[in-house]
Design a protein around this motif. Structure first.
Motif, mmCIF file in Angstrom:
data_model
loop_
_atom_site.group_PDB
_atom_site.id
_atom_site.type_symbol
_atom_site.label_atom_id
_atom_site.label_comp_id
_atom_site.label_asym_id
_atom_site.label_seq_id
_atom_site.Cartn_x
_atom_site.Cartn_y
_atom_site.Cartn_z
ATOM 1 N N PRO A 33 31.689 58.759 68.849
ATOM 2 C CA PRO A 33 30.243 58.738 69.104
ATOM 3 C C PRO A 33 29.838 57.684 70.122
ATOM 4 C CG PRO A 33 30.687 58.945 66.761
ATOM 5 C CD PRO A 33 32.017 58.675 67.414
ATOM 6 N N LEU A 34 28.845 58.047 70.949
ATOM 7 C CA LEU A 34 28.434 57.207 72.077
ATOM 8 C C LEU A 34 26.919 57.134 72.140
ATOM 9 C CD1 LEU A 34 29.873 57.239 75.643
ATOM 10 C CD2 LEU A 34 27.503 57.952 75.357
ATOM 11 N N GLY A 35 26.403 55.967 72.594
ATOM 12 C CA GLY A 35 24.970 55.783 72.753
ATOM 13 C C GLY A 35 24.685 54.781 73.852
ATOM 14 N N ALA A 36 23.516 54.118 73.777
ATOM 15 C CA ALA A 36 23.135 53.160 74.816
ATOM 16 C C ALA A 36 22.176 52.127 74.252
ATOM 17 C CB ALA A 36 22.486 53.875 75.995
ATOM 18 N N PHE A 37 22.259 50.917 74.805
ATOM 19 C CA PHE A 37 21.248 49.897 74.556
ATOM 20 C C PHE A 37 20.016 50.252 75.389
ATOM 21 C CE2 PHE A 37 25.000 46.765 74.220
ATOM 22 C CZ PHE A 37 25.156 47.009 72.868
ATOM 23 N N LEU A 38 18.833 50.071 74.818
ATOM 24 C CA LEU A 38 17.601 50.345 75.549
ATOM 25 C C LEU A 38 16.591 49.241 75.271
ATOM 26 C CD1 LEU A 38 15.833 52.210 77.291
ATOM 27 C CD2 LEU A 38 15.195 53.441 75.200
ATOM 28 N N SER A 39 16.264 48.480 76.324
ATOM 29 C CA SER A 39 15.261 47.425 76.181
ATOM 30 C C SER A 39 13.885 47.880 76.659
ATOM 31 C CB SER A 39 15.679 46.192 76.990
ATOM 32 O OG SER A 39 15.598 46.461 78.386
ATOM 33 N N GLY A 40 13.856 48.977 77.416
ATOM 34 C CA GLY A 40 12.603 49.417 78.006
ATOM 35 C C GLY A 40 12.357 48.835 79.377
ATOM 36 N N GLY A 41 13.321 48.034 79.891
ATOM 37 C CA GLY A 41 13.225 47.488 81.239
ATOM 38 C C GLY A 41 13.753 48.470 82.279
ATOM 39 N N ILE A 42 13.738 48.051 83.527
ATOM 40 C CA ILE A 42 14.137 48.922 84.637
ATOM 41 C C ILE A 42 15.584 49.380 84.488
ATOM 42 C CG2 ILE A 42 14.429 49.081 87.143
ATOM 43 C CD1 ILE A 42 11.528 48.895 86.305
ATOM 44 N N ASP A 43 16.490 48.449 84.231
ATOM 45 C CA ASP A 43 17.920 48.750 84.295
ATOM 46 C C ASP A 43 18.366 49.668 83.163
ATOM 47 O OD1 ASP A 43 17.718 46.957 86.368
ATOM 48 O OD2 ASP A 43 18.523 45.275 85.224
ATOM 49 N N SER A 44 18.091 49.268 81.922
ATOM 50 C CA SER A 44 18.551 50.083 80.801
ATOM 51 C C SER A 44 17.824 51.428 80.770
ATOM 52 C CB SER A 44 18.359 49.345 79.476
ATOM 53 O OG SER A 44 16.992 49.146 79.181
ATOM 54 N N SER A 45 16.560 51.463 81.177
ATOM 55 C CA SER A 45 15.824 52.723 81.192
ATOM 56 C C SER A 45 16.409 53.689 82.221
ATOM 57 C CB SER A 45 14.342 52.474 81.491
ATOM 58 O OG SER A 45 13.743 51.684 80.481
ATOM 59 N N THR A 46 16.858 53.163 83.363
ATOM 60 C CA THR A 46 17.479 54.022 84.376
ATOM 61 C C THR A 46 18.771 54.622 83.850
ATOM 62 O OG1 THR A 46 16.531 52.657 86.143
ATOM 63 C CG2 THR A 46 18.360 54.112 86.732
ATOM 64 N N VAL A 47 19.604 53.791 83.224
ATOM 65 C CA VAL A 47 20.869 54.291 82.677
ATOM 66 C C VAL A 47 20.612 55.368 81.627
ATOM 67 C CG1 VAL A 47 22.884 53.652 81.280
ATOM 68 C CG2 VAL A 47 22.198 52.220 83.215
ATOM 69 N N VAL A 48 19.680 55.119 80.723
ATOM 70 C CA VAL A 48 19.393 56.089 79.661
ATOM 71 C C VAL A 48 18.793 57.372 80.241
ATOM 72 C CG1 VAL A 48 17.958 56.532 77.627
ATOM 73 C CG2 VAL A 48 19.189 54.362 77.846
ATOM 74 N N ALA A 49 17.937 57.241 81.234
ATOM 75 C CA ALA A 49 17.342 58.434 81.855
ATOM 76 C C ALA A 49 18.427 59.322 82.456
ATOM 77 C CB ALA A 49 16.329 58.026 82.916
ATOM 78 N N LEU A 50 19.399 58.714 83.131
ATOM 79 C CA LEU A 50 20.478 59.500 83.738
ATOM 80 C C LEU A 50 21.438 60.038 82.686
ATOM 81 C CD1 LEU A 50 21.159 57.382 86.945
ATOM 82 C CD2 LEU A 50 19.833 59.498 86.720
ATOM 83 N N MET A 51 21.641 59.289 81.604
ATOM 84 C CA MET A 51 22.434 59.819 80.491
ATOM 85 C C MET A 51 21.774 61.070 79.920
ATOM 86 S SD MET A 51 23.521 56.370 78.392
ATOM 87 C CE MET A 51 24.485 57.253 77.132
ATOM 88 N N GLN A 52 20.455 60.980 79.676
ATOM 89 C CA GLN A 52 19.759 62.114 79.088
ATOM 90 C C GLN A 52 19.755 63.315 80.028
ATOM 91 O OE1 GLN A 52 18.335 61.942 75.657
ATOM 92 N NE2 GLN A 52 18.988 63.975 76.279
#
Length: 639
Positions: free
Chosen positions: A269-288
């Motif tokens: 299983p895999l996921g992501a840290f999300l702080s709501g800042g620019i960097d983590s939000s970009t990574v999560v957006a591209l993951m999704q």
């Protein structure tokens, strides 16, 4: 991701290899709870020890240490090779056959085909490894380009020790563990010890993008070969003028999307840290964007005003429709961790965001085994506000105000301090000693001949370590070495290059690796894939920066997926309220560690000066929390 360690015993005389190996392995169990493996060569007295956190190929075919098909190479490896499927296809076309589907087996196939040195330039990933070439009787130790995975090496007596964490090396019977007092001034400056130094005499961190080669037939105790660099960030700083803001964002989205897609390959299983800042939000957006189901995202929150990012993370998660988990933690949750931190980090480490990083890693591991993070965006895309502030300070050093400050700093503090305290309203709460201390620090910070040295002093928590330590003098490290010819002096790129070689590998990546691996969680950092790094470093500054704000290209990518109003806000950081804790819940703990007799008897500190810092902080006249946190984490580590 895993952990490994090993040793070569020169003059080996019947010591119990099995008990030593098991002790060293047990020290790394948190890095690899799924399995352990051992390999030894009686002729060279070399032992390789591996702990496995199974991520790719969960079968025994992925176990390590692993031998190559011909038996020439044996490797113990920590990390991931993200382009292993492409490499595997290329090797198969050349006639190589594979038994399993692990990246470790592909790594060994690359060594067989191209050799160790040439293979390093082909790997895209995070890694540290030890590989033995049995044909040439050589041992190679290597580390990834950006320093995501750690590797320590050094001699203790007649034994060469190496491994992912210092605690494993300390289990060897030849371990001495003498404190290297020359490292203490660097630690006090920055609250961490920059590479290649460690807290222990004779033990070094292998620097990023480097490898060592040992001739096992001719090892000389006490001698380490010169590291060989196989990649340099400075080679990629030349501005690529083909980009417009739109085409740069197009290419970054394409490239980062490809990397994110590679890093989502996992058999667990895999996921992501999300702080709501620019960097983590970009990574999560591209993951999704690439996922077939909602991405699992994780954040933690604090009730204290000014320290809570969870509300922003939740808003981004709702927009992207991720499967979001958040945990609000109480101050006591973080306070209870403090006694654990010295064991987690092995040497003194005092970035206080280590506490929330550990907490979010622990919570995340309850749900997944792998988490992607947004680290690296600030360093690559000029995201830190301090870059602009310090560059303006440096450029305005000839102004009338700056000349006045310089003139005041040149006068004896005993003369100037009473006038400043009397005439400047913002200084009246301070004691005369406090004003003098600030003046002395300001004098040192201002007496610099280059932007690089100015930056080094400005990012130093203590500009004069000798004022608090008995040890004087500092060894050279990445912030004090000359700039390479490719980097222009007195520009934003000066500061970016400095942070890529200092702050990122020695603070940020150390913090994340140890906190995550203490919880048996693998972290992956898409922005530090060398293909993304090389693209980012080649962007003209004018594309990255607008109106004193960085990360413009990265923002343009993010705004295609997340509304601007959800992510555009002042940078907050991942901080905890240490200043108030030291005056409150942590006061008794700190008082015990800062007891005058203890400070004097240990022999490292100017006890009276440290006690003065403590008293000024308690009285509320000064905020010395950062400086005191460094002293306290050293004291706790020493215990």
């Amino acid at each position: 991701m895993c952990g490994f360690t090993g040793y070569v015993g020169v003059g080996f005389k019947g010591k119990s290899t099995e008990s030593t190996e098991h002790a060293m392995s047990s020290a790394l169990r948190h890095r690899g709870p799924d399995a352990e493996g051992f390999w030894r060569d009686p002729e060279t007295h070399l032992s390789l020890i591996h702990r496995r956190l199974a991520i790719q190929d969960l079968s025994p075919l992925g176990a390590q240490p692993m031998e190559s098909a011909s038996g020439r190479y044996v490797v113990a490896f920590n990390g991931e090779i993200y382009n292993f499927l492409d490499l595997k296809s290329e090797l198969e076309k050349g006639g190589l056959a594979f038994r399993g589907h692990s990246d470790t087996e592909v790594m060994l196939g690359a060594f067989e085909r191209w050799g160790v040195e040439a293979s390093l330039t082909r790997f895209a990933g995070m890694f540290a490894f030890a590989v033995v070439d049995r044909e040439t009787s050589r041992l190679y130790l290597a580390r990834d380009r950006m320093g995501e995975k750690p590797l320590y090496v050094g001699w203790q007596g007649q034994t060469l020790l190496f491994g992912s964490e210092l605690k494993a090396l300390a289990c060897h019977p030849d371990w001495v563990g003498a404190i290297d007092e020359e490292a203490l001034p660097l630690y006090l400056r920055h609250n961490f010890i920059p590479a290649p130094h460690t807290i222990y005499r004779g033990i070094r961190k292998l620097e990023p993008a480097s490898y060592l080669v040992f001739d096992l037939a001719g090892l000389m105790p006490g001698e380490l070969p010169e590291p060989v660099r196989y990649w340099r960030a400075e080679d990629h700083f030349e501005d690529n003028l083909i980009w417009t803001p739109e085409t740069a964002a197009d290419r970054l989205e394409e490239l980062l999307g490809e990397v994110v897609n590679e890093q989502m390959i996992s058999d667990v299983p895999l996921g992501a840290f999300l702080s709501g800042g620019i960097d983590s939000s970009t990574v999560v957006a591209l993951m999704q964007k690439h996922a077939t189901r909602p991405v699992k995202t994780f954040s933690i929150g604090f009730d204290e005003e000014g320290y809570n990012e969870a509300i922003h993370a939740a808003a981004v998660a709702r927009h992207l429709k991720t499967d979001h988990t958040e945990l609000y933690v109480k101050p006591q949750d973080a306070l209870d961790l403090i006694p654990r931190m010295p064991a987690v980090y092995d040497e003194p480490f005092a970035d206080s965001s280590q506490l929330p990083t550990y907490l979010v890693s622990r919570m995340t591991r309850e749900h997944v085994t792998v988490a992607l993070s947004g680290d690296g965006g600030d360093e690559l895309f000029c995201g830190y506000t301090r870059y602009f502030h310090m560059l303006r300070q440096w450029q305005s050093r000839a102004s009338a105000k700056a000349r006045l400050r310089s003139a005041a700093a040149a006068l004896p503090p005993s003369l100037v301090a009473p006038m400043i305290r009397a005439l400047v309203p913002g200084q009246r709460h301070r004691s005369l000693a406090g004003v003098r201390y600030r003046l002395e620090e300001e004098r040192v910070r201002g007496a610099t001949a280059s932007l690089s040295e100015f930056y080094r002093q400005q990012v130093s928590l203590v500009a004069r370590p000798e004022a608090l330590l008995r040890q004087s003098g500092e060894p050279e490290y990445s912030l004090s070495t000359p700039l390479p010819d490719q980097i222009p002096e007195a520009t934003l790129k000066t500061l970016v290059w400095r942070d890529l070689n200092w702050y990122l590998p020695d603070d940020i990546l150390v913090k994340v690796d140890r906190a995550a691996m203490a919880n048996s969680l693998e972290t992956r950092v898409p922005m530090l894939d060398h293909r993304v790094v090389e693209f980012a470093l080649g962007l003209p500054t004018a594309l990255n920066v607008s109106g004193g704000q960085g990360k413009q290209v990265l923002r343009d990518v993010l705004h295609r997926h997340v509304p601007r109003q959800l992510v555009e806000r002042p940078k907050q950081g991942f901080a905890v309220p240490v200043a108030s804790w030291l005056r409150g819940d942590l006061r008794d703990w700190a008082e015990a560690l800062l007891a005058p007799d203890r400070l004097r008897d240990q022999g490292y500190w100017q006890a009276d000066r440290v006690r003065w810092l403590w008293q000024e902080h308690l009285a509320g006249r000064e905020d010395f929390s950062s400086q005191l946190w460094g002293v306290l984490m050293f004291q706790a580590w020493l215990e």
